[in-house]
Scaffold this motif. Sequence first.
Motif, PDB file in Angstrom:
ATOM      1  N   ARG A  57       0.832  -1.210   0.000  1.00 52.66           N
ATOM      2  CA  ARG A  57       0.000   0.000   0.000  1.00 52.66           C
ATOM      3  C   ARG A  57       0.865   1.259   0.000  1.00 52.66           C
ATOM      4  O   ARG A  57       0.553   2.236  -0.695  1.00 52.66           O
ATOM      5  N   ARG A  58       1.950   1.244   0.770  1.00 57.70           N
ATOM      6  CA  ARG A  58       2.857   2.402   0.787  1.00 57.70           C
ATOM      7  C   ARG A  58       3.424   2.655  -0.614  1.00 57.70           C
ATOM      8  O   ARG A  58       3.504   3.801  -1.070  1.00 57.70           O
ATOM      9  N   ALA A  59       3.822   1.591  -1.276  1.00 55.50           N
ATOM     10  CA  ALA A  59       4.395   1.728  -2.619  1.00 55.50           C
ATOM     11  C   ALA A  59       3.349   2.222  -3.614  1.00 55.50           C
ATOM     12  O   ALA A  59       3.649   3.053  -4.489  1.00 55.50           O
ATOM     13  N   LEU A  60       2.119   1.735  -3.496  1.00 55.30           N
ATOM     14  CA  LEU A  60       1.052   2.187  -4.395  1.00 55.30           C
ATOM     15  C   LEU A  60       0.743   3.670  -4.195  1.00 55.30           C
ATOM     16  O   LEU A  60       0.474   4.397  -5.160  1.00 55.30           O
ATOM     17  N   LYS A  61       0.781   4.121  -2.948  1.00 59.27           N
ATOM     18  CA  LYS A  61       0.554   5.545  -2.682  1.00 59.27           C
ATOM     19  C   LYS A  61       1.644   6.396  -3.331  1.00 59.27           C
ATOM     20  O   LYS A  61       1.367   7.461  -3.887  1.00 59.27           O
ATOM     21  N   LYS A  62       2.894   5.919  -3.267  1.00 63.15           N
ATOM     22  CA  LYS A  62       3.998   6.641  -3.915  1.00 63.15           C
ATOM     23  C   LYS A  62       3.837   6.623  -5.432  1.00 63.15           C
ATOM     24  O   LYS A  62       4.136   7.615  -6.109  1.00 63.15           O
ATOM     25  N   ALA A  63       3.374   5.501  -5.965  1.00 63.23           N
ATOM     26  CA  ALA A  63       3.142   5.420  -7.412  1.00 63.23           C
ATOM     27  C   ALA A  63       2.087   6.434  -7.829  1.00 63.23           C
ATOM     28  O   ALA A  63       2.247   7.144  -8.832  1.00 63.23           O
ATOM     29  N   LYS A  64       1.021   6.525  -7.058  1.00 64.62           N
ATOM     30  CA  LYS A  64      -0.051   7.473  -7.367  1.00 64.62           C
ATOM     31  C   LYS A  64       0.448   8.914  -7.273  1.00 64.62           C
ATOM     32  O   LYS A  64       0.130   9.759  -8.116  1.00 64.62           O
ATOM     33  N   GLU A  65       1.254   9.215  -6.253  1.00 66.86           N
ATOM     34  CA  GLU A  65       1.792  10.571  -6.076  1.00 66.86           C
ATOM     35  C   GLU A  65       2.659  10.993  -7.255  1.00 66.86           C
ATOM     36  O   GLU A  65       2.667  12.161  -7.649  1.00 66.86           O
TER      37      GLU A  65
ATOM     38  N   LYS B 148      -3.156   7.499 -12.239  1.00 64.03           N
ATOM     39  CA  LYS B 148      -3.582   7.788 -10.865  1.00 64.03           C
ATOM     40  C   LYS B 148      -4.813   6.954 -10.496  1.00 64.03           C
ATOM     41  O   LYS B 148      -4.913   6.416  -9.388  1.00 64.03           O
ATOM     42  N   GLU B 149      -5.752   6.862 -11.445  1.00 64.84           N
ATOM     43  CA  GLU B 149      -6.963   6.071 -11.196  1.00 64.84           C
ATOM     44  C   GLU B 149      -6.637   4.589 -11.059  1.00 64.84           C
ATOM     45  O   GLU B 149      -7.225   3.881 -10.229  1.00 64.84           O
ATOM     46  N   LEU B 150      -5.696   4.103 -11.874  1.00 71.10           N
ATOM     47  CA  LEU B 150      -5.281   2.701 -11.779  1.00 71.10           C
ATOM     48  C   LEU B 150      -4.746   2.395 -10.386  1.00 71.10           C
ATOM     49  O   LEU B 150      -5.146   1.401  -9.756  1.00 71.10           O
ATOM     50  N   TYR B 151      -3.856   3.257  -9.886  1.00 66.81           N
ATOM     51  CA  TYR B 151      -3.248   3.003  -8.583  1.00 66.81           C
ATOM     52  C   TYR B 151      -4.267   3.149  -7.452  1.00 66.81           C
ATOM     53  O   TYR B 151      -4.210   2.417  -6.464  1.00 66.81           O
ATOM     54  N   GLN B 152      -5.203   4.078  -7.609  1.00 65.83           N
ATOM     55  CA  GLN B 152      -6.244   4.224  -6.592  1.00 65.83           C
ATOM     56  C   GLN B 152      -7.117   2.971  -6.536  1.00 65.83           C
ATOM     57  O   GLN B 152      -7.462   2.483  -5.448  1.00 65.83           O
ATOM     58  N   ASN B 153      -7.460   2.428  -7.695  1.00 61.01           N
ATOM     59  CA  ASN B 153      -8.266   1.204  -7.731  1.00 61.01           C
ATOM     60  C   ASN B 153      -7.506   0.019  -7.132  1.00 61.01           C
ATOM     61  O   ASN B 153      -8.093  -0.832  -6.450  1.00 61.01           O
ATOM     62  N   LYS B 154      -6.196  -0.033  -7.389  1.00 59.68           N
ATOM     63  CA  LYS B 154      -5.377  -1.097  -6.799  1.00 59.68           C
ATOM     64  C   LYS B 154      -5.341  -0.967  -5.280  1.00 59.68           C
ATOM     65  O   LYS B 154      -5.377  -1.972  -4.550  1.00 59.68           O
ATOM     66  N   LEU B 155      -5.258   0.282  -4.799  1.00 60.80           N
ATOM     67  CA  LEU B 155      -5.261   0.510  -3.350  1.00 60.80           C
ATOM     68  C   LEU B 155      -6.566   0.038  -2.719  1.00 60.80           C
ATOM     69  O   LEU B 155      -6.568  -0.601  -1.657  1.00 60.80           O
ATOM     70  N   ILE B 156      -7.684   0.352  -3.379  1.00 59.68           N
ATOM     71  CA  ILE B 156      -8.994  -0.065  -2.861  1.00 59.68           C
ATOM     72  C   ILE B 156      -9.096  -1.586  -2.829  1.00 59.68           C
ATOM     73  O   ILE B 156      -9.547  -2.182  -1.842  1.00 59.68           O
ATOM     74  N   ALA B 157      -8.650  -2.225  -3.918  1.00 60.99           N
ATOM     75  CA  ALA B 157      -8.708  -3.690  -3.991  1.00 60.99           C
ATOM     76  C   ALA B 157      -7.819  -4.329  -2.930  1.00 60.99           C
ATOM     77  O   ALA B 157      -8.201  -5.325  -2.293  1.00 60.99           O
ATOM     78  N   LEU B 158      -6.641  -3.749  -2.718  1.00 62.60           N
ATOM     79  CA  LEU B 158      -5.709  -4.303  -1.734  1.00 62.60           C
ATOM     80  C   LEU B 158      -6.249  -4.147  -0.321  1.00 62.60           C
ATOM     81  O   LEU B 158      -6.077  -5.032   0.534  1.00 62.60           O
ATOM     82  N   LYS B 159      -6.925  -3.030  -0.079  1.00 64.43           N
ATOM     83  CA  LYS B 159      -7.512  -2.800   1.244  1.00 64.43           C
ATOM     84  C   LYS B 159      -8.600  -3.832   1.538  1.00 64.43           C
ATOM     85  O   LYS B 159      -8.743  -4.311   2.668  1.00 64.43           O
ATOM     86  N   ARG B 160      -9.363  -4.200   0.509  1.00 65.03           N
ATOM     87  CA  ARG B 160     -10.421  -5.196   0.686  1.00 65.03           C
ATOM     88  C   ARG B 160      -9.845  -6.568   1.003  1.00 65.03           C
ATOM     89  O   ARG B 160     -10.431  -7.357   1.750  1.00 65.03           O
ATOM     90  N   GLU B 161      -8.677  -6.859   0.399  1.00 69.69           N
ATOM     91  CA  GLU B 161      -8.067  -8.175   0.591  1.00 69.69           C
ATOM     92  C   GLU B 161      -7.383  -8.296   1.944  1.00 69.69           C
ATOM     93  O   GLU B 161      -7.161  -9.402   2.434  1.00 69.69           O
ATOM     94  N   SER B 162      -7.017  -7.141   2.532  1.00 69.98           N
ATOM     95  CA  SER B 162      -6.253  -7.166   3.791  1.00 69.98           C
ATOM     96  C   SER B 162      -7.134  -7.557   4.973  1.00 69.98           C
ATOM     97  O   SER B 162      -8.322  -7.303   4.999  1.00 69.98           O
TER      98      SER B 162
END
Length: 392
Positions: free
Chosen positions: A362-370, A378-392
């Motif tokens: 998640r930290r790396a995805l946030k940096k990718a989005k930034e 940006k939308e791709l990384y945000q969607n990945k963050l949402i999906a990863l949060k659901r899996e956690s």
Amino acid sequence: MTHLKLAKLTLYVALCAILSSCSHYPLSNQPATNIIEMPFAVGNKFLPRPIITPPEQILSLSSEHKKALRDYFNQKENRSMLPNKRLAQYLEDYVENYFYFNQTLTANQSLAKSQGNCLSLAILTTAFANHLGIDIGYQLVDSTPVYQEENGIVLSSEHVRSLLYAPKQELQNGISFFSRSAIAIDYFPERNLRVKRQVNKNEFLAMFYRNRAAESLIQKNNILAYWQLRKALELKPNDQHAINMFALVHEYHGLKVHAEALFKYGIERTDDKLNILKNYEIFLQREERFKDAAKITRQLSSYKTKNPFDWIKRGNNSLAQGRHYEAKRYFKRALKLAPYVHQAYFGIAKSETYMGNHKAARRALKKAKENAFELKNKELYQNKLIALKRES
């Protein structure tokens, strides 16, 4: 020499995608070379022939913009300044409302839209200087290249700074000083940059067409890119960047014999062979000529890469083979070279996810989005963050 740091520009250094420059040398009316000696396909393979922006249109200004510039230039409070300083001040005021836009524009287009990339700003500076009769020079300086990837094409930048010269000083008997003060209009306002060489007017215009060709390649418009590169190579023969792209255009257009001939032509006739060798290696691998590709790989092994996408490519290969920790190391190597490259952060996120380290992912995805510039990324990384949060 005075250095002028242009407001707003330094924020967009990492986004000046393609090669740019300018010069004060006169433009020849004749092509610099007969490029018929180059092994490219004839024009009837790239039809219909598109309309290409003529050289004189690149630096032209509308009557409205000429008047605005003259009005500022002749204001009473500005008359005490030397002409080059007045123009530098005008540019500094103008770019406060100038926005970065990843497209190469003519001077008039740039003024109409108040936007453009690094080369667009260099073109605009040249157009202003030409209209006012101010001598302008350009230097290619040694700086760290900026890399980015669009539609599978890795773009790199060179840094060119412009010099606005003070008027010539004449002594008696018509003798002039050759040494004059100048203001450096610099997109990288660092001190003590090493000057590599001067850039002349023909090369400046060739870079405009080369930039446009790169944009056409990204849009997969091989026909337009072909004619733009033809024009670039008429102006600057044996330009390694243009020859490299010319070979790619032929390959993408299915003209593989011509593509290989152009790769070999560029390797034989240019000093900076790195990018041409890399693309020739990929070409041979696509053709499944692995023994020939291995020879180029051995040549490339003697080069020390400064391109972060070389490490990203290795990282992705390691990911595909299940070597997740090794992949992470490669992505980190890319970030050491270019901490702004969002693809490397995304690679780390994928590596961490495969290894079960969701918090680090998640930290790396946030940096990718930034660090992503385009909204789709940006939308791709945000969607990945949402999906990863659901899996956690």
